[in-house]
Design a protein around this motif. Sequence first.
Motif, PDB file in Angstrom:
ATOM      1  N   ILE A 186       0.847  -1.204   0.000  1.00 15.22           N
ATOM      2  CA  ILE A 186       0.000   0.000   0.000  1.00 15.22           C
ATOM      3  C   ILE A 186       0.875   1.244   0.000  1.00 15.22           C
ATOM      4  O   ILE A 186       0.644   2.183  -0.769  1.00 15.22           O
ATOM      5  N   PHE A 187       1.888   1.253   0.850  1.00 16.46           N
ATOM      6  CA  PHE A 187       2.786   2.407   0.916  1.00 16.46           C
ATOM      7  C   PHE A 187       3.465   2.649  -0.426  1.00 16.46           C
ATOM      8  O   PHE A 187       3.544   3.780  -0.903  1.00 16.46           O
ATOM      9  N   ARG A 188       3.951   1.590  -1.045  1.00 18.93           N
ATOM     10  CA  ARG A 188       4.614   1.741  -2.353  1.00 18.93           C
ATOM     11  C   ARG A 188       3.644   2.265  -3.405  1.00 18.93           C
ATOM     12  O   ARG A 188       4.004   3.112  -4.214  1.00 18.93           O
ATOM     13  N   LEU A 189       2.413   1.775  -3.401  1.00 23.65           N
ATOM     14  CA  LEU A 189       1.414   2.249  -4.357  1.00 23.65           C
ATOM     15  C   LEU A 189       1.146   3.743  -4.143  1.00 23.65           C
ATOM     16  O   LEU A 189       1.096   4.513  -5.096  1.00 23.65           O
ATOM     17  N   LEU A 190       0.986   4.144  -2.884  1.00 16.74           N
ATOM     18  CA  LEU A 190       0.711   5.549  -2.583  1.00 16.74           C
ATOM     19  C   LEU A 190       1.916   6.440  -2.868  1.00 16.74           C
ATOM     20  O   LEU A 190       1.755   7.641  -3.092  1.00 16.74           O
ATOM     21  N   ASN A 191       3.101   5.875  -2.851  1.00 19.08           N
ATOM     22  CA  ASN A 191       4.285   6.650  -3.200  1.00 19.08           C
ATOM     23  C   ASN A 191       4.289   7.001  -4.685  1.00 19.08           C
ATOM     24  O   ASN A 191       4.862   8.002  -5.087  1.00 19.08           O
TER      25      ASN A 191
ATOM     26  N   THR B  30      -7.733   6.079  -3.419  1.00 20.87           N
ATOM     27  CA  THR B  30      -8.778   5.818  -2.429  1.00 20.87           C
ATOM     28  C   THR B  30      -8.635   4.390  -1.931  1.00 20.87           C
ATOM     29  O   THR B  30      -8.007   3.553  -2.600  1.00 20.87           O
ATOM     30  N   PRO B  31      -9.212   4.064  -0.783  1.00 22.15           N
ATOM     31  CA  PRO B  31      -9.146   2.684  -0.290  1.00 22.15           C
ATOM     32  C   PRO B  31      -9.683   1.661  -1.293  1.00 22.15           C
ATOM     33  O   PRO B  31      -9.098   0.589  -1.466  1.00 22.15           O
TER      34      PRO B  31
ATOM     35  N   ALA C  59      -8.628  -2.769  -5.088  1.00 22.97           N
ATOM     36  CA  ALA C  59      -8.732  -3.364  -6.419  1.00 22.97           C
ATOM     37  C   ALA C  59      -7.346  -3.646  -7.009  1.00 22.97           C
ATOM     38  O   ALA C  59      -7.117  -4.719  -7.584  1.00 22.97           O
ATOM     39  N   GLN C  60      -6.424  -2.715  -6.862  1.00 23.86           N
ATOM     40  CA  GLN C  60      -5.094  -2.890  -7.448  1.00 23.86           C
ATOM     41  C   GLN C  60      -4.287  -3.979  -6.746  1.00 23.86           C
ATOM     42  O   GLN C  60      -3.480  -4.647  -7.384  1.00 23.86           O
ATOM     43  N   LEU C  61      -4.498  -4.145  -5.446  1.00 21.39           N
ATOM     44  CA  LEU C  61      -3.715  -5.123  -4.692  1.00 21.39           C
ATOM     45  C   LEU C  61      -4.476  -6.422  -4.452  1.00 21.39           C
ATOM     46  O   LEU C  61      -3.975  -7.312  -3.766  1.00 21.39           O
ATOM     47  N   ASP C  62      -5.681  -6.518  -5.003  1.00 20.87           N
ATOM     48  CA  ASP C  62      -6.523  -7.700  -4.835  1.00 20.87           C
ATOM     49  C   ASP C  62      -6.715  -8.027  -3.347  1.00 20.87           C
ATOM     50  O   ASP C  62      -6.473  -9.143  -2.901  1.00 20.87           O
TER      51      ASP C  62
END
Length: 150
Positions: free
Chosen positions: A44-49, A54-55, A60-63
Motif C-alpha cells: 500500500i505504501f509503495r502504491l501511494l508513493n 482511495t481505499p 482493487a489494485q492489490l486484490d
Amino acid sequence: MAQPFPTQTDATVERSDTPAVLSLDDDETRGVIEALSSETAYDIFRLLNETPATPSRIAAQLDQSVQNVHYHLENLESAGVIEVTDTCYSEKGREMSVFVVSEDPTLLFLGTEDDRPSLKRAFKAFASLLGPPSILLAAGESLSQFITGE
C-alpha cells in the motif's frame, strides 16, 4: 450526464526536500516499523508513493478487501507515513478519502540520536542527488528485507 460529485481526484504527490530522521531511540520509530512490517501495508505504501488513491482503488489494485486496506491505512496514517490529501465520491455518492505518502519523507537509520548530525548532513547531500522518494523507497526496501529475513 455530468456527475454531481467528483469521482476522481487531481491530488498529486508532493514531497518536501528535508526528510524527518528517525533513529532507534526515537519514539516514532517503532510505530513506523510496525506499520510497514506487513507485506500488504508495504505494498500500500509503495502504491501511494507512486500515486494518490482511495481505499477502494488500492483494494482493487492489490486484490485485497476494502476492510483489510482500511486496517492498514489506519496503521500507516497513525505512524505518520501517509495522510489524507483530498476527498472524492463513489459513483453511489459515498465520500471517499484520497491517501498519499506524507509530505515530509521519513528516513530511518539504525543508529542513535547522537549519530544524527553527521547522518543528516550526509543524507541531505545524497537527497539532492537522488530525490527524497528514492531514499525513502531504498530505506523501506532495506527495512522490508530485514524484517522478512530475505
